[in-house]
Design an enzyme around this catalytic site. Sequence first.
Site, PDB file in Angstrom:
ATOM      1  CG  ASP A  75      -1.823   1.165   1.329  1.00 26.49           C
ATOM      2  OD1 ASP A  75      -2.693   1.281   0.452  1.00 26.49           O
ATOM      3  OD2 ASP A  75      -1.678   1.968   2.266  1.00 26.49           O
ATOM      4  CD  GLU A 128      -2.480   2.391  -3.427  1.00 22.53           C
ATOM      5  OE1 GLU A 128      -3.506   3.069  -3.579  1.00 22.53           O
ATOM      6  OE2 GLU A 128      -1.887   2.309  -2.341  1.00 22.53           O
TER       7      GLU A 128
END
Length: 805
Positions: A479, A532
């Site tokens: 993330d 990401e």
Amino acid sequence: MTARKPSRKASRKSADVPAEVAVETVAEPPAETSAETSAVATATPAPAATVTKAAPAKRARSKRADAGPPRPRQAGDGQGARPAPALDGADRGRLLAGDHHAPHDVLGAHPIPGGVLIRALRPFARTVTVLATGVRAELHDDGDGFFSGVLPVPQVPAYRLEVAYDDNTIEVEDPYRFWPAIGELDLHLIGEGRHEELWRALGAEPMEHQGVAGTRFTLWAPNARGVRITGDFNYWDGTGFPMRSLGATGVWELFLPGVGEGALYKFDICRPDGSHTVRADPMARRTEVPPATASIVTAKHHEWQDADWMAHRGDRPVHEAPFSVYEVHLASWRPGLTYRQLAEQLPAYVKDLGFTHVELMPVAEHPFGGSWGYQVTGFYAPTSRLGTPDDFRFLVDALHRAGIGVIMDWVPAHFPRDDWALAEFDGRPLYEHSDPQRAAHPDWGTLEFDYGRTEVRNFLVANATYWCEEFHIDGLRVDAVASMLYLDYSREDGQWSPNEFGGRENLDAVAFLQEMNATVYRRNPGVVTIAEESTAWDGVTRPTDSGGLGFGLKWNMGWMHDSLQYMAKEPVHRKYHHNEMTFSMVYAYSENYVLPISHDEVVHGKQALVTKMPGDWWQRRANHRAYLGFMWAHPGKQLLFMGQEFAQGAEWSEGHGPDWWLLDPSYEASGDHRGVRTLVGDLNAVYGAVPALWQRDTSPEGFSWVDGGAAEDNVLAFLRYDADGSPLLAVSHFSPAVRTDYRLGVPETGTEGWVEILNTDSARYGGGDVRNEEPLKAEAVPAHGRPSSISLTLPPLATVWFRPA
């Protein structure tokens, strides 16, 4: 674990027959010479310990019924007991204050001239008695919970302590008679920041040590003046359980006999300024259910049944394999289900839809459910909201046995400021950067890790491989990578400092991500890491030995943003935004991409996927279906968030999850939603069966435009090729009108023609059923730079796939 002290009456029955206590003579572990030991000869003696030799076992048994327990004899009655030297005042004060770094030098058993000195710290105890073979010695009460005495034995025996309180008596092992339960190699690797199995060295580990069952507690807290263990086994009073420092590594250790699985614990840390803070274990493998915050001693017992999956998951490189991902928030997919209940439902549902993988939003423990798991406090613990770590293993195992891979969101970009967790853990910045400009995350009110500190980097790298090895996770989606890579991320001028070369790149974070990826791939064949990353950082999926970050895949945030912006336009306006659907092919092969329609796109006012579409309900669903057909055909893997597979109209809420009632046949419009779900299943089925859709995702030779410039018609037509050159033709038509006799150039593929294999306008999916029923013959009519072409009918707001017959 001693949850409650046993009654005094019950415990005396065994303690009064000391000859039955199984003990043996043991060597004293090496320790630094304490002030008290060196001063034994001149120290002012305390009152003598009360010592009695026990009768042989056989005799004791025969007299138990009528004679009662042997009465202790006082010092000087022929037993040769010596007075205990007084405890050094500095040691006494530091132990009581909780800032002693070497309690084993003072507590426990130590040879001295004429015997063995034993000292215990047992607050609130009335008496403490030493039990050893042939000896029962009541220690003198020195005040403040200290008890001491000298046994008239030539060397340190294996012994136990009988501790009497006002209302009960317990018999326990003395934690301070044990050697360190962590090895020198472990300490060396921790100090070097290279312990790839850190979870085996730090934290709470149930084990047998020196023949005794218990739990080894280890903690990295280099700034602490002292550390004590507090838990339900000592009534949350750590005074009598100080840990020892193991040198320059900053590791503290204590083996607690009798403490086992299920015990609750925390660490009471004395900060550099002398104040105390009570913290959960950063390495805890299990935690209490939030909002409770204690760590729990645990061990794994799950027996894996996924050997075949694990052996073959890496047979084909992920970028050359089908990879279709269903993103799930476990706590809300079916609210109220545990890990084991999810294992009964989730694998079957995902398999029926044909997805190859699930991606789980963060499962690591987090205090605030509304963070969806993205503000982690327990990096090594699956959230206890849904069950135990073994329960989570059971779920992963069930998914594997159904042929479904498991990707897990992993959050090394930041952590929350909770004062019982990682923030200023031992009184100073430890896990976070010492520079406030680099420690505070400007967007989320959290703290950023200090990626340049070897121990912190080790904590994170080991955590990545921990999930892969201990829970058989098949991939990590990392993330917020962009927030780690840039020193000026969400910061204005003056709020950040350049790196040593004057740039804005966070070189420490780059090195960390490279090490993490290299370590995960080396140790776990078949695992994939996914970034990401929302910027144009060069080389995210390039190997580390070529200077890249080393990820296997990267979310294509540009494709997601552009394509959704196009789809939100009324069809009459789409011709002015045609390039938003074609621009992704300019950079499609710069990285290995995943096309993500994730949870982030269906919350916070962004609307659900179908609700983003223009028009009436029929047109919205048609747009939704056409978009999914375009997405599945586009180069790159794909990810779809739960609820979007059946065109849920409402935004996702972690409070109630997907609107499953939309699929209930009793609901009037359920057929509309079930039709979309059927389409997703068929998309995945055809996708998996046609290598042209996935085999050359990262190769330019796997794609060719037929017509990428038909802006006036809102048409996109392209070919996908497999490794053998077999093509698939994908045509997306984003206008609400039917177009007949629409000509497209095609490769010459023989005389059988092109067969429609998927049409998102099919009645089966809730469409108008405008079809190309018969194979379309390639004619010698040049079109789009090709000598042959076909004439087809384009359904309204639909994507159609063709293959050569």
